[in-house]
Design a protein around this motif. Structure first.
Motif, PDB file in Angstrom:
ATOM      1  N   LEU A  82     -35.672 -15.793 -54.729  1.00 10.33           N
ATOM      2  CA  LEU A  82     -36.025 -16.660 -53.781  1.00 10.33           C
ATOM      3  C   LEU A  82     -35.912 -16.539 -52.382  1.00 10.33           C
ATOM      4  O   LEU A  82     -36.564 -16.868 -51.507  1.00 10.33           O
ATOM      5  CB  LEU A  82     -35.516 -18.369 -54.449  1.00 10.33           C
ATOM      6  CG  LEU A  82     -35.871 -18.283 -55.591  1.00 10.33           C
ATOM      7  CD1 LEU A  82     -35.384 -19.754 -56.076  1.00 10.33           C
ATOM      8  CD2 LEU A  82     -37.613 -18.564 -55.887  1.00 10.33           C
ATOM      9  N   SER A  83     -34.442 -16.151 -52.055  1.00  9.02           N
ATOM     10  CA  SER A  83     -34.149 -15.822 -50.645  1.00  9.02           C
ATOM     11  C   SER A  83     -32.994 -14.801 -50.704  1.00  9.02           C
ATOM     12  O   SER A  83     -32.188 -14.754 -51.663  1.00  9.02           O
ATOM     13  CB  SER A  83     -33.679 -17.254 -49.845  1.00  9.02           C
ATOM     14  OG  SER A  83     -32.654 -17.824 -50.302  1.00  9.02           O
ATOM     15  N   VAL A  84     -32.956 -14.153 -49.357  1.00 12.17           N
ATOM     16  CA  VAL A  84     -31.940 -13.333 -48.985  1.00 12.17           C
ATOM     17  C   VAL A  84     -31.316 -13.508 -47.784  1.00 12.17           C
ATOM     18  O   VAL A  84     -32.265 -13.580 -46.924  1.00 12.17           O
ATOM     19  CB  VAL A  84     -32.354 -11.572 -49.469  1.00 12.17           C
ATOM     20  CG1 VAL A  84     -31.231 -11.217 -48.873  1.00 12.17           C
ATOM     21  CG2 VAL A  84     -32.666 -11.337 -50.842  1.00 12.17           C
ATOM     22  N   GLU A  85     -30.220 -13.462 -47.620  1.00 12.80           N
ATOM     23  CA  GLU A  85     -29.937 -13.998 -46.173  1.00 12.80           C
ATOM     24  C   GLU A  85     -28.389 -13.179 -45.954  1.00 12.80           C
ATOM     25  O   GLU A  85     -27.261 -13.079 -46.824  1.00 12.80           O
ATOM     26  CB  GLU A  85     -29.279 -15.406 -45.954  1.00 12.80           C
ATOM     27  CG  GLU A  85     -28.909 -15.758 -44.744  1.00 12.80           C
ATOM     28  CD  GLU A  85     -28.679 -17.237 -44.547  1.00 12.80           C
ATOM     29  OE1 GLU A  85     -28.343 -17.863 -43.326  1.00 12.80           O
ATOM     30  OE2 GLU A  85     -28.923 -17.856 -45.494  1.00 12.80           O
ATOM     31  N   GLU A  86     -28.234 -12.513 -44.895  1.00 13.52           N
ATOM     32  CA  GLU A  86     -27.250 -11.699 -44.602  1.00 13.52           C
ATOM     33  C   GLU A  86     -26.340 -12.591 -43.537  1.00 13.52           C
ATOM     34  O   GLU A  86     -27.004 -12.919 -42.453  1.00 13.52           O
ATOM     35  CB  GLU A  86     -27.454 -10.213 -44.077  1.00 13.52           C
ATOM     36  CG  GLU A  86     -27.863  -9.301 -44.707  1.00 13.52           C
ATOM     37  CD  GLU A  86     -28.155  -8.013 -44.157  1.00 13.52           C
ATOM     38  OE1 GLU A  86     -28.296  -7.127 -44.740  1.00 13.52           O
ATOM     39  OE2 GLU A  86     -29.123  -8.367 -43.151  1.00 13.52           O
ATOM     40  N   VAL A  87     -25.187 -12.939 -43.407  1.00 15.59           N
ATOM     41  CA  VAL A  87     -24.546 -13.960 -42.691  1.00 15.59           C
ATOM     42  C   VAL A  87     -23.256 -13.046 -42.344  1.00 15.59           C
ATOM     43  O   VAL A  87     -22.248 -12.780 -43.087  1.00 15.59           O
ATOM     44  CB  VAL A  87     -24.114 -15.110 -43.589  1.00 15.59           C
ATOM     45  CG1 VAL A  87     -23.346 -16.238 -42.778  1.00 15.59           C
ATOM     46  CG2 VAL A  87     -25.301 -15.942 -44.109  1.00 15.59           C
ATOM     47  N   PRO A  88     -23.141 -13.073 -40.914  1.00 14.59           N
ATOM     48  CA  PRO A  88     -21.806 -12.792 -40.258  1.00 14.59           C
ATOM     49  C   PRO A  88     -20.867 -13.779 -40.154  1.00 14.59           C
ATOM     50  O   PRO A  88     -21.298 -14.827 -39.987  1.00 14.59           O
ATOM     51  CB  PRO A  88     -22.363 -12.164 -39.050  1.00 14.59           C
ATOM     52  CG  PRO A  88     -23.501 -12.966 -38.653  1.00 14.59           C
ATOM     53  CD  PRO A  88     -24.204 -13.407 -39.870  1.00 14.59           C
ATOM     54  N   THR A  89     -19.589 -13.425 -40.203  1.00 18.49           N
ATOM     55  CA  THR A  89     -18.472 -14.327 -39.904  1.00 18.49           C
ATOM     56  C   THR A  89     -17.577 -13.625 -39.007  1.00 18.49           C
ATOM     57  O   THR A  89     -17.283 -12.496 -39.444  1.00 18.49           O
ATOM     58  CB  THR A  89     -17.825 -14.948 -41.034  1.00 18.49           C
ATOM     59  OG1 THR A  89     -18.746 -15.472 -41.886  1.00 18.49           O
ATOM     60  CG2 THR A  89     -16.712 -15.960 -40.754  1.00 18.49           C
ATOM     61  N   VAL A  90     -17.069 -14.420 -37.896  1.00 17.45           N
ATOM     62  CA  VAL A  90     -16.001 -13.803 -37.159  1.00 17.45           C
ATOM     63  C   VAL A  90     -14.993 -14.558 -37.063  1.00 17.45           C
ATOM     64  O   VAL A  90     -14.984 -15.864 -36.630  1.00 17.45           O
ATOM     65  CB  VAL A  90     -16.583 -13.577 -35.627  1.00 17.45           C
ATOM     66  CG1 VAL A  90     -15.584 -13.026 -34.781  1.00 17.45           C
ATOM     67  CG2 VAL A  90     -17.828 -12.647 -35.548  1.00 17.45           C
ATOM     68  N   SER A  91     -13.840 -14.274 -37.226  1.00 19.85           N
ATOM     69  CA  SER A  91     -12.652 -14.969 -37.314  1.00 19.85           C
ATOM     70  C   SER A  91     -12.086 -15.086 -35.781  1.00 19.85           C
ATOM     71  O   SER A  91     -11.905 -14.058 -35.192  1.00 19.85           O
ATOM     72  CB  SER A  91     -11.312 -14.479 -38.149  1.00 19.85           C
ATOM     73  OG  SER A  91     -11.013 -13.408 -37.805  1.00 19.85           O
ATOM     74  N   VAL A  92     -11.602 -16.134 -35.408  1.00 23.29           N
ATOM     75  CA  VAL A  92     -11.098 -16.517 -33.811  1.00 23.29           C
ATOM     76  C   VAL A  92      -9.771 -17.147 -34.037  1.00 23.29           C
ATOM     77  O   VAL A  92      -9.692 -18.253 -34.689  1.00 23.29           O
ATOM     78  CB  VAL A  92     -12.077 -17.420 -33.284  1.00 23.29           C
ATOM     79  CG1 VAL A  92     -11.453 -17.634 -31.407  1.00 23.29           C
ATOM     80  CG2 VAL A  92     -13.562 -16.616 -33.231  1.00 23.29           C
ATOM     81  N   GLN A  93      -8.598 -16.268 -33.557  1.00 25.23           N
ATOM     82  CA  GLN A  93      -7.363 -17.206 -33.642  1.00 25.23           C
ATOM     83  C   GLN A  93      -7.256 -17.692 -31.998  1.00 25.23           C
ATOM     84  O   GLN A  93      -7.401 -17.020 -31.270  1.00 25.23           O
ATOM     85  CB  GLN A  93      -6.337 -16.117 -33.883  1.00 25.23           C
ATOM     86  CG  GLN A  93      -6.369 -15.523 -35.540  1.00 25.23           C
ATOM     87  CD  GLN A  93      -5.355 -14.590 -35.798  1.00 25.23           C
ATOM     88  OE1 GLN A  93      -4.348 -14.875 -35.290  1.00 25.23           O
ATOM     89  NE2 GLN A  93      -5.712 -13.400 -36.463  1.00 25.23           N
ATOM     90  N   THR A  94      -6.648 -18.831 -32.039  1.00 26.19           N
ATOM     91  CA  THR A  94      -6.192 -19.389 -30.689  1.00 26.19           C
ATOM     92  C   THR A  94      -4.754 -19.941 -30.624  1.00 26.19           C
ATOM     93  O   THR A  94      -4.374 -20.296 -31.894  1.00 26.19           O
ATOM     94  CB  THR A  94      -7.106 -20.556 -30.552  1.00 26.19           C
ATOM     95  OG1 THR A  94      -8.544 -20.424 -30.866  1.00 26.19           O
ATOM     96  CG2 THR A  94      -6.677 -21.224 -29.189  1.00 26.19           C
ATOM     97  N   ALA A  95      -4.066 -19.289 -29.696  1.00 28.99           N
ATOM     98  CA  ALA A  95      -2.656 -19.524 -29.429  1.00 28.99           C
ATOM     99  C   ALA A  95      -2.405 -20.548 -27.980  1.00 28.99           C
ATOM    100  O   ALA A  95      -3.177 -19.884 -26.825  1.00 28.99           O
ATOM    101  CB  ALA A  95      -1.714 -18.565 -29.587  1.00 28.99           C
ATOM    102  N   VAL A  96      -1.614 -21.547 -27.915  1.00 28.17           N
ATOM    103  CA  VAL A  96      -1.168 -21.981 -26.815  1.00 28.17           C
ATOM    104  C   VAL A  96       0.105 -21.477 -26.453  1.00 28.17           C
ATOM    105  O   VAL A  96       1.024 -21.434 -27.193  1.00 28.17           O
ATOM    106  CB  VAL A  96      -1.186 -23.544 -26.736  1.00 28.17           C
ATOM    107  CG1 VAL A  96      -0.593 -23.910 -25.328  1.00 28.17           C
ATOM    108  CG2 VAL A  96      -2.649 -24.173 -27.126  1.00 28.17           C
TER     109      VAL A  96
END
Length: 132
Positions: free
Chosen positions: A25-39
């Motif tokens: 029914l559907s095909v989707e390529e999904v990118p994910t990027v991890s982001v780390q934040t530090a103070v």
């Protein structure tokens, strides 16, 4: 230059050597990027962007035939890898093809009386998909 829209008239998904058309029914390529934040102690905010990871999201009809995509995924393949080929419109000119390698895992399903049974699965992509 004006943009050109793209309407998918047919859809094929090939896992290994087997091509699946009617069930998908559907095909989707999904990118994910991890982001780390530090103070920092100074109050500065520092961010670190990780590598891109990809998932191939597939929605399809459940097909109970022995050689179906659903049977492939619900069999004993958990953790096996396979190549995939995703062609949004094989009759198009030019043909667009996306390829990569995925980790096969069991799907989740929706079974409701009076409706076609469907399933969805998020197959982790090994590395990065390519376009040809």
């Amino acid at each position: 230059m004006p943009g050109v829209g793209f309407v998918v008239s047919t859809l094929t998904l090939k896992i290994g050597a087997t091509q699946y058309e009617t069930a998908v029914l559907s095909v989707e390529e999904v990118p994910t990027v991890s982001v780390q934040t530090a103070v920092m102690a100074s109050g500065d905010v520092v961010q670190d962007v990780g590598t891109v990871t990809w998932v191939l999201k597939v929605e399809a009809n459940v097909d109970v035939a022995p050689s179906s995509f659903w049977r492939l995924l619900t069999g004993s393949v958990n953790g096996a890898t396979a190549t995939y080929e995703f062609v949004p419109d094989p009759s198009g000119n030019p043909t667009i093809k996306r390829t990569g390698s995925v980790v096969l895992i069991p799907p989740g399903g929706k079974f409701k009386p009076g409706e076609f049974a469907t399933f969805s699965v998020d197959l982790p992509i090994v590395g990065q998909p390519t376009t040809t």
